[in-house]
Design a protein around this motif. Structure first.
Motif, mmCIF file in Angstrom:
data_model
loop_
_atom_site.group_PDB
_atom_site.id
_atom_site.type_symbol
_atom_site.label_atom_id
_atom_site.label_comp_id
_atom_site.label_asym_id
_atom_site.label_seq_id
_atom_site.Cartn_x
_atom_site.Cartn_y
_atom_site.Cartn_z
ATOM 1 N N LEU A 172 1.342 -1.607 -0.288
ATOM 2 C CA LEU A 172 0.020 -0.427 0.016
ATOM 3 C C LEU A 172 1.367 1.581 0.236
ATOM 4 N N ILE A 173 0.331 2.028 -0.756
ATOM 5 C CA ILE A 173 0.808 3.718 -1.131
ATOM 6 C C ILE A 173 0.706 4.153 -0.086
ATOM 7 N N ASN A 174 1.046 4.309 1.103
ATOM 8 C CA ASN A 174 -0.301 4.997 2.733
ATOM 9 C C ASN A 174 0.377 6.878 1.440
ATOM 10 N N LEU A 175 -0.535 7.451 0.961
ATOM 11 C CA LEU A 175 -0.311 8.920 -0.018
ATOM 12 C C LEU A 175 -1.202 9.604 1.329
ATOM 13 N N SER A 176 -1.292 10.018 3.040
ATOM 14 C CA SER A 176 -0.929 10.943 3.811
ATOM 15 C C SER A 176 0.467 10.833 4.270
ATOM 16 N N LYS A 177 0.936 10.275 4.254
ATOM 17 C CA LYS A 177 2.211 10.432 4.895
ATOM 18 C C LYS A 177 2.938 11.378 3.790
ATOM 19 N N GLY A 178 2.896 11.258 2.366
ATOM 20 C CA GLY A 178 3.657 12.171 1.957
ATOM 21 C C GLY A 178 2.634 13.667 1.542
ATOM 22 N N ASN A 179 1.613 13.586 2.489
ATOM 23 C CA ASN A 179 1.014 15.115 2.221
ATOM 24 C C ASN A 179 0.852 15.605 1.101
ATOM 25 N N ILE A 180 -0.189 14.391 0.437
ATOM 26 C CA ILE A 180 -0.788 14.091 -0.807
ATOM 27 C C ILE A 180 -1.504 15.130 -1.149
ATOM 28 N N ALA A 181 -2.041 16.085 -2.273
ATOM 29 C CA ALA A 181 -3.274 17.281 -2.186
ATOM 30 C C ALA A 181 -4.347 15.900 -3.211
ATOM 31 N N THR A 182 -5.514 16.542 -3.151
ATOM 32 C CA THR A 182 -6.539 15.662 -4.074
ATOM 33 C C THR A 182 -7.278 17.154 -4.344
ATOM 34 N N ILE A 183 -8.459 17.061 -5.528
ATOM 35 C CA ILE A 183 -9.014 18.329 -5.473
ATOM 36 C C ILE A 183 -9.875 18.047 -5.455
ATOM 37 N N ASN A 184 -10.695 19.054 -5.023
ATOM 38 C CA ASN A 184 -12.232 19.436 -5.366
ATOM 39 C C ASN A 184 -12.725 19.917 -6.213
ATOM 40 N N GLY A 185 -13.375 19.488 -7.535
ATOM 41 C CA GLY A 185 -14.196 20.112 -8.446
ATOM 42 C C GLY A 185 -13.261 20.817 -9.368
ATOM 43 N N LEU A 186 -12.996 21.999 -9.097
ATOM 44 C CA LEU A 186 -11.547 22.680 -10.540
ATOM 45 C C LEU A 186 -11.114 23.356 -9.553
ATOM 46 N N ASP A 187 -10.873 24.423 -8.474
ATOM 47 C CA ASP A 187 -9.216 24.566 -8.024
ATOM 48 C C ASP A 187 -9.700 24.532 -6.893
ATOM 49 N N THR A 188 -10.413 23.301 -5.826
ATOM 50 C CA THR A 188 -10.322 23.364 -4.365
ATOM 51 C C THR A 188 -9.159 22.645 -3.899
ATOM 52 N N TYR A 189 -8.507 22.511 -3.299
ATOM 53 C CA TYR A 189 -7.470 21.492 -3.405
ATOM 54 C C TYR A 189 -7.477 21.168 -1.682
ATOM 55 N N ALA A 190 -7.358 19.725 -1.285
ATOM 56 C CA ALA A 190 -7.200 19.481 0.287
ATOM 57 C C ALA A 190 -6.546 18.419 0.614
#
Length: 210
Positions: A172-190
């Motif tokens: 498993l690649i634990n993405l949360s450990k790398g502070n990896i972003a996700t996109i909500n809609g077109l321009d909102t990042y989390a």
């Protein structure tokens, strides 16, 4: 709870409709695609549509909007047959988002941001330096979706680079450990955080359910 039927949606203000429908599917992957033109110009662009298609062979896909306007990433992939996928991480969000700006094809987005190209082995397309997860990709096929006038690009992973601290013992690649972003809609990042990992689920014994 707000309610929209198909007639309501089709009659919405254009910008409101774009924001609504781009966000209703949930959080999306946030990636930078690196490519190179036949004449050696590097391109990097933000995409929120990269998705898993299969593990054997390891295959990913992403959606390209209509090519009625110039799409440098598409042109480069068709010319060279290769590109890279690089996860966006927290410190890179603003620069990553700026790659959506429409520069002339002779201008590299690497030169207009603090993003840095990185080269690994003999692969000619640029990776994004410091991205916690990087993949070199080979173009396999494109599938035209006539109902929305978009193209599904299908590509196979050739090489996979993962920061050591992200990779769990079972793969498993634990993405949360790398502070990896996700996109909500077109321009909102989390930045998602690890909550819980659940085991493989099997059907319950129906005889024990009253």
């Amino acid at each position: 709870m707000q309610f929209f039927n198909i007639t309501d949606i089709l009659n919405l203000n254009k910008i409101y409709k774009i924001n609504l429908i781009n966000s209703c599917s949930g959080f999306k992957s946030a990636n930078l695609l690196g490519s190179i033109s036949d004449n050696g110009i590097y391109n990097v662009a933000v995409f929120s549509s990269v998705t898993h298609l299969g593990s054997n062979p390891p295959t990913l896909g992403f959606i390209l909007r209509p090519t009625t306007v110039p799409r440098d990433t598409y042109k480069n992939i068709k010319e060279t047959g290769i590109f890279t996928i690089n996860h966006i991480w927290e410190d890179s969000i603003e620069d990553a988002h700026h790659t959506s700006a429409k520069y002339p094809k002779e201008i590299s987005e690497f030169n207009m941001t603090n993003l840095e190209p990185e080269f690994k082995g003999k692969f000619k397309a640029p990776f994004v330096k410091n991205s916690p997860v990087q993949m070199s990709m080979k173009f396999i096929e494109e599938i035209y979706v006539s109902s929305n006038d978009v193209i599904l690009i299908v590509a196979q992973i050739q090489e996979l680079y993962i920061n050591d601290e992200l990779l769990e013992e079972d793969g498993l690649i634990n993405l949360s450990k790398g502070n990896i972003a996700t996109i909500n809609g077109l321009d909102t990042y989390a930045i998602p955080k690890f909550k819980k990992r659940l085991s493989y689920q099997r059907p319950k014994d129906l005889n024990k359910i009253s």
